[in-house]
Design an enzyme around this catalytic site. Structure first.
Site, short mmCIF file in Angstrom:
data_model
loop_
_atom_site.label_atom_id
_atom_site.label_comp_id
_atom_site.label_asym_id
_atom_site.label_seq_id
_atom_site.Cartn_x
_atom_site.Cartn_y
_atom_site.Cartn_z
N LYS A 247 0.82 -1.22 0.00
CA LYS A 247 0.00 0.00 0.00
C LYS A 247 0.85 1.26 0.00
O LYS A 247 0.47 2.25 -0.61
CB LYS A 247 -1.02 0.00 1.13
CG LYS A 247 -0.45 -0.17 2.52
CD LYS A 247 -1.55 -0.34 3.53
CE LYS A 247 -1.01 -0.29 4.95
NZ LYS A 247 0.11 -1.22 5.23
N ARG B 108 -5.97 2.87 11.61
CA ARG B 108 -5.60 1.50 11.96
C ARG B 108 -6.49 0.95 13.07
O ARG B 108 -6.33 -0.20 13.45
CB ARG B 108 -4.16 1.49 12.47
CG ARG B 108 -3.16 0.93 11.48
CD ARG B 108 -1.80 0.97 12.17
NE ARG B 108 -0.83 0.12 11.54
CZ ARG B 108 -0.03 0.49 10.55
NH1 ARG B 108 -0.13 1.67 10.02
NH2 ARG B 108 0.86 -0.36 10.08
N ARG C 57 12.20 -7.47 2.51
CA ARG C 57 12.09 -6.03 2.27
C ARG C 57 13.30 -5.29 2.84
O ARG C 57 13.74 -5.53 3.95
CB ARG C 57 10.82 -5.50 2.94
CG ARG C 57 10.72 -3.98 2.89
CD ARG C 57 9.32 -3.49 3.06
NE ARG C 57 8.88 -3.49 4.44
CZ ARG C 57 7.68 -3.04 4.82
NH1 ARG C 57 6.82 -2.59 3.92
NH2 ARG C 57 7.33 -3.06 6.09
N ARG D 170 14.18 -2.97 7.99
CA ARG D 170 13.49 -2.17 9.01
C ARG D 170 13.53 -2.93 10.32
O ARG D 170 13.39 -4.15 10.33
CB ARG D 170 12.03 -1.96 8.58
CG ARG D 170 11.74 -0.53 8.19
CD ARG D 170 10.41 -0.40 7.54
NE ARG D 170 9.29 -0.77 8.41
CZ ARG D 170 8.01 -0.59 8.07
NH1 ARG D 170 7.72 -0.07 6.89
NH2 ARG D 170 7.05 -0.93 8.88
N ARG E 200 2.93 -7.98 14.20
CA ARG E 200 2.23 -6.93 13.44
C ARG E 200 1.03 -7.51 12.70
O ARG E 200 -0.02 -6.86 12.60
CB ARG E 200 3.20 -6.26 12.46
CG ARG E 200 4.08 -5.24 13.17
CD ARG E 200 5.33 -4.93 12.39
NE ARG E 200 5.07 -4.36 11.10
CZ ARG E 200 5.89 -4.47 10.05
NH1 ARG E 200 7.03 -5.14 10.17
NH2 ARG E 200 5.59 -3.91 8.91
#
Ligand code: ADP
Length: 228
Positions: free
Chosen positions: A15, A90, A129, A158, A169
């Site tokens: 996103k 969220r 990632r 990250r 998460r």
């Protein structure tokens, strides 16, 4: 009237990539709450220091802080043409607050796009990632460059992309953010995009759905005004 879009979807759905592209192509303000918080951490501001520990273990920053951050940006003049929100709302509390802000702004309908990707694909994507340690840009998932193609900074993982935090998460997403989809699902401006395709295909599908939802939103508003 503004074009106002929320990009919904679990971590790793793509996103952020789509939000950046769409906002650039349509000249809209992009607001990524994850980027804003990472920036605050770098600057060692009060919000950053409070957010750091929570983010590193995959939790959520409190609603009041997030709503204040987003509200301040949405009421700026550069949000007048519209916005793309990535990472907000969220929680249902954040979604309700956003509805109140939208009413106050009175500048076009709210379009909600849900980018759907199967969980095993999300876990795979997040494990590989890499982001730039200097400017925060995501690496091209198909390129293996060790440095950022934009600024030459070093590519790193990250801190919240390690496997234990990723699972947390995804759990937090199911518990706190899935109900937000139910909050929006029955609206005529809600659309679902298949995020498990090449980024260009996702982009094409998304653009068509957003334009269609924008038309539905305008018709909805005109209908509501006629009955007043
Ligand atoms: P993701 O790729 O997981 O969607 P983001 O970059 O959007 O990640 O956000 C990273 C972290 O920042 C989240 O796990 C959370 O701790 C915090 N965060 C971002 N947006 C919000 C929000 N709207 N409410 C609460 N916490 C948030």
């Amino acid at each position: 009237m503004g074009l106002n879009v929320i990009m919904m979807g679990p971590p790793g759905a793509g996103k952020g990539t789509q939000a950046t592209r769409f906002a650039r192509e349509r000249g809209l303000l992009k607001i990524s709450t994850g980027d804003i918080l990472r920036e605050a951490i770098k600057e060692q501001s009060a919000v950053g220091s409070a957010a750091r520990a929570l983010m590193d273990r995959g939790g959520l920053v409190d609603d009041a802080t997030m709503i204040a951050i987003v509200c301040e940006r949405l009421l700026r003049p550069d949000a007048h043409a519209g916005f793309v929100l990535d990472g907000f709302p969220r929680t249902v509390g954040q979604a309700r607050a956003l509805d109140r802000i939208m009413e106050e702004r009175d500048n076009g309908p709210l379009i909600v796009v849900d980018v759907v990707v199967p969980e095993e694909e999300l876990v795979r994507r997040l494990a590989i990632r890499r982001i730039c340690s200097a400017c925060g840009t995501n690496a091209d998932p198909f390129g293996a460059s060790a440095v950022c193609t934009k600024c030459g900074g070093a590519m790193v993982q990250r801190t919240d992309d390690n496997s234990a935090v990723v699972l947390e998460r995804l759990k937090v997403y199911q518990r706190a953010t899935r109900p937000v989809l139910e909050y929006y699902r029955e609206r005529p401006t809600f659309r679902v995009v298949n995020g498990a395709q090449a980024p260009q295909r996702v982009a094409q599908e998304m653009d068509t759905l957003i334009d269609d939802a924008a038309a539905a939103g305008v018709a909805m508003k005109a209908g509501a005004e006629r009955t007043l």
